[in-house]
Enzyme design. Structure first.
Site, short mmCIF file in Angstrom:
data_model
loop_
_atom_site.label_atom_id
_atom_site.label_comp_id
_atom_site.label_asym_id
_atom_site.label_seq_id
_atom_site.Cartn_x
_atom_site.Cartn_y
_atom_site.Cartn_z
N GLN A 211 -40.00 -119.19 54.54
CA GLN A 211 -38.69 -119.59 55.05
C GLN A 211 -37.73 -119.82 53.89
O GLN A 211 -36.59 -120.19 54.10
CB GLN A 211 -38.81 -120.90 55.84
CG GLN A 211 -39.72 -120.81 57.06
CD GLN A 211 -40.00 -122.22 57.58
OE1 GLN A 211 -40.79 -122.97 57.02
NE2 GLN A 211 -39.33 -122.58 58.64
N ASP B 171 -34.98 -118.99 48.08
CA ASP B 171 -34.81 -119.11 46.63
C ASP B 171 -35.31 -117.91 45.83
O ASP B 171 -35.10 -117.83 44.62
CB ASP B 171 -35.48 -120.40 46.11
CG ASP B 171 -36.95 -120.51 46.48
OD1 ASP B 171 -37.63 -119.46 46.55
OD2 ASP B 171 -37.44 -121.64 46.68
N HIS C 230 -35.74 -116.13 56.25
CA HIS C 230 -34.38 -116.67 56.21
C HIS C 230 -33.54 -116.04 55.10
O HIS C 230 -32.47 -116.53 54.76
CB HIS C 230 -34.43 -118.20 56.06
CG HIS C 230 -35.06 -118.86 57.26
ND1 HIS C 230 -35.53 -120.15 57.24
CD2 HIS C 230 -35.32 -118.39 58.50
CE1 HIS C 230 -36.04 -120.45 58.44
NE2 HIS C 230 -35.94 -119.39 59.21
N CYS D 35 -21.80 -100.34 47.93
CA CYS D 35 -23.00 -99.54 47.66
C CYS D 35 -22.73 -98.61 46.48
O CYS D 35 -21.66 -98.01 46.38
CB CYS D 35 -23.33 -98.73 48.91
SG CYS D 35 -24.84 -97.77 48.80
N CYS E 87 -21.71 -93.03 49.99
CA CYS E 87 -21.79 -94.12 50.99
C CYS E 87 -20.68 -95.13 50.75
O CYS E 87 -19.76 -95.26 51.55
CB CYS E 87 -23.16 -94.78 50.92
SG CYS E 87 -23.32 -96.18 52.03
N GLY F 80 -45.63 -126.98 52.52
CA GLY F 80 -44.28 -127.40 52.21
C GLY F 80 -43.25 -127.13 53.28
O GLY F 80 -42.08 -126.93 52.96
N LEU G 76 -46.16 -133.52 52.65
CA LEU G 76 -46.15 -134.98 52.49
C LEU G 76 -45.82 -135.67 53.81
O LEU G 76 -46.47 -136.63 54.21
CB LEU G 76 -45.14 -135.40 51.42
CG LEU G 76 -45.50 -135.07 49.95
CD1 LEU G 76 -44.42 -135.61 49.02
CD2 LEU G 76 -46.85 -135.65 49.57
#
Ligand SMILES: [Zn+2]
Length: 419
Positions: A116, A119, A136, A172, A177, A214, A241
């Site tokens: 998910q 980063d 995501h 692009c 294109c 996590g 946690l």
């Protein structure tokens, strides 16, 4: 759903006592050994060890990155930069958890990773794109809206402000294109990438072990994947946690920091956690067009698995073996020069190429000689590089020249609009 304030109980962090943790990790290790189809499901909690703050940690979290972004927003607070150690995603170094997954995938144990996280650390760590779904999005990735071509960048691609606005302002590279490029970030209320989602559900359907690390396992539809594994009686191990939304469904719930668990797991499996290296592949295509009296050189960056990757800020080409005029090239990199042999026989022309990098890890520029031989056509050579961010050294892991490919020079030159 996601942004709603969480109760104190939901925000509470649990830490298994050492003997309990040991026992639980032993069990997990046995299940990893027994597994036929292990998958991973990851969330922001695996990147806090890299210095990237998560979303849901409470104000009194034990994490060195401090409270989560949404918790701060809910409390009307801002991050205390003096107290908490945070890093930008581009400078972050993949954690032992990321590197554990790289090794487990290489060993054939981990079959797929559903993440998910936006980063980009899974891809940077060396996990192949084919073994990964970034549900995501990836903050370093942009995609052409016309032809679907993907561009991985060594910088954040998002420039739009509106939730549903994604155009980055770049176009692009393909001159036929020239479609608008859009970032791949999925905001709340937006649909997830269909192919990645389907693949993730397919993997969730056949996994005999899902290791969720996590993640609060709250955000749907992503969280339906670990749920699916548990509901059909297969093993779901949760490392987090806080108690997660699927706490009662976990076959085993481990409360410890992800990097601590990863280090223990690999030790017990007898496998080393590889140290992170920044991998770079530079492709150089060269031609000598005798009839025009010109040479053509085109340069492209790729990731370790052959996908287009912009990690060079510029390339300098110096004529006469590094003692002549210098041309500063910008991406897409391509140039035509007059044929000027640098050896007495008139058979070859030497130029010097200097590659400049984004430098998020302080990586210095590298210079290499390029020899263009008389009459050579579409000669492809490559430079495989590995950078150690801990000592600031580049290593050339492989450098080869071979003749293959057709029309690559002209394709690159066309993109570069050099005529
Ligand atoms: Zn396109």
């Amino acid at each position: 759903m996601a942004h709603t304030a969480r109760s104190d109980e939901e925000k509470r962090e649990y830490f298994d006592p050492p003997d309990v943790l040991e026992e639980k990790v032993d069990m997990l290790v046995q299940w990893i050994k027994d597994s036929k189809h292990m998958i991973a499901f990851t969330g922001a909690g695996i990147s806090t060890g890299a210095g990237i703050p998560d979303f849901r940690s409470g104000m009194d979290t034990k994490l060195s990155t401090g409270p989560g972004a949404w918790e701060l927003r809910a409390q009307g607070a801002s991050r205390d930069r003096a107290k908490y150690r945070t890093t930008s995603t581009t400078k972050a170094i993949p954690t032992p958890t990321h590197m554990m997954f790289v090794k487990l995938q290489e060993e054939g144990i981990l079959k797929f990773c559903v993440s998910q996280n936006t980063d980009g650390l899974h891809r940077r760590s060396g996990l192949p794109k084919t073994a990964l779904a970034e549900l995501h999005g990836n903050s370093n990735l942009e995609v052409c809206q016309k032809c679907g071509r993907e561009y991985l960048r060594d910088f954040p691609t998002r420039t739009a402000f509106g939730i549903f606005a994604h155009e980055t302002g770049r176009k692009c590279d393909d001159r036929k294109c020239r479609g608008p490029l859009c970032d791949t970030i999925i905001n709340f209320g937006e649909n997830l990438p269909e192919a990645d989602l389907n693949k993730s559900f397919k993997e969730g359907g056949i996994a005999d072990l899902c290791l969720a690390m996590g993640s609060s396992l709250t955000v749907t539809p992503a969280a339906h994947i670990p749920r699916l594994v548990s509901e059909s009686g297969r093993k779901l191990v949760i490392v987090n946690l806080q108690r997660t939304a699927l706490h009662s469904m976990g076959t085993l719930c481990i409360h410890a920091k992800c990097e601590e668990v990863s280090t223990m797991v690999m030790k017990k499996l007898g496998l080393p956690i590889p140290e992170f290296r920044l991998k770079r592949l530079v492709l150089i295509t060269t031609s000598h067009c005798e009839d025009k009296g010109e040479v053509e050189v085109a340069i492209e960056g790729q990731d370790a698995f052959g996908y287009i990757f912009s990690f060079l800020t510029g390339v300098d080409m110096t004529e006469n073996g590094g003692h002549g005029r210098t041309h500063h090239l910008r991406e897409p990199f391509g140039i035509k020069l007059p044929w000027k042999p640098t050896d007495p026989s008139g058979e070859e022309m030497k130029v010097e190429l200097t590659f400049h990098f984004q430098g998020h890890y302080g990586e210095p520029s590298i210079a290499r000689n390029l020899v263009i031989k008389k009459g050579m056509k579409d000669k492809l050579s490559y430079l495989k590089l590995s950078y150690n961010p801990f000592n600031g050294q580049w290593t050339v892991t492989d450098e080869e020249s071979k003749v293959e490919g057709e029309g690559r020079v002209s394709e690159q030159l066309e993109k570069a609009s050099i005529n």
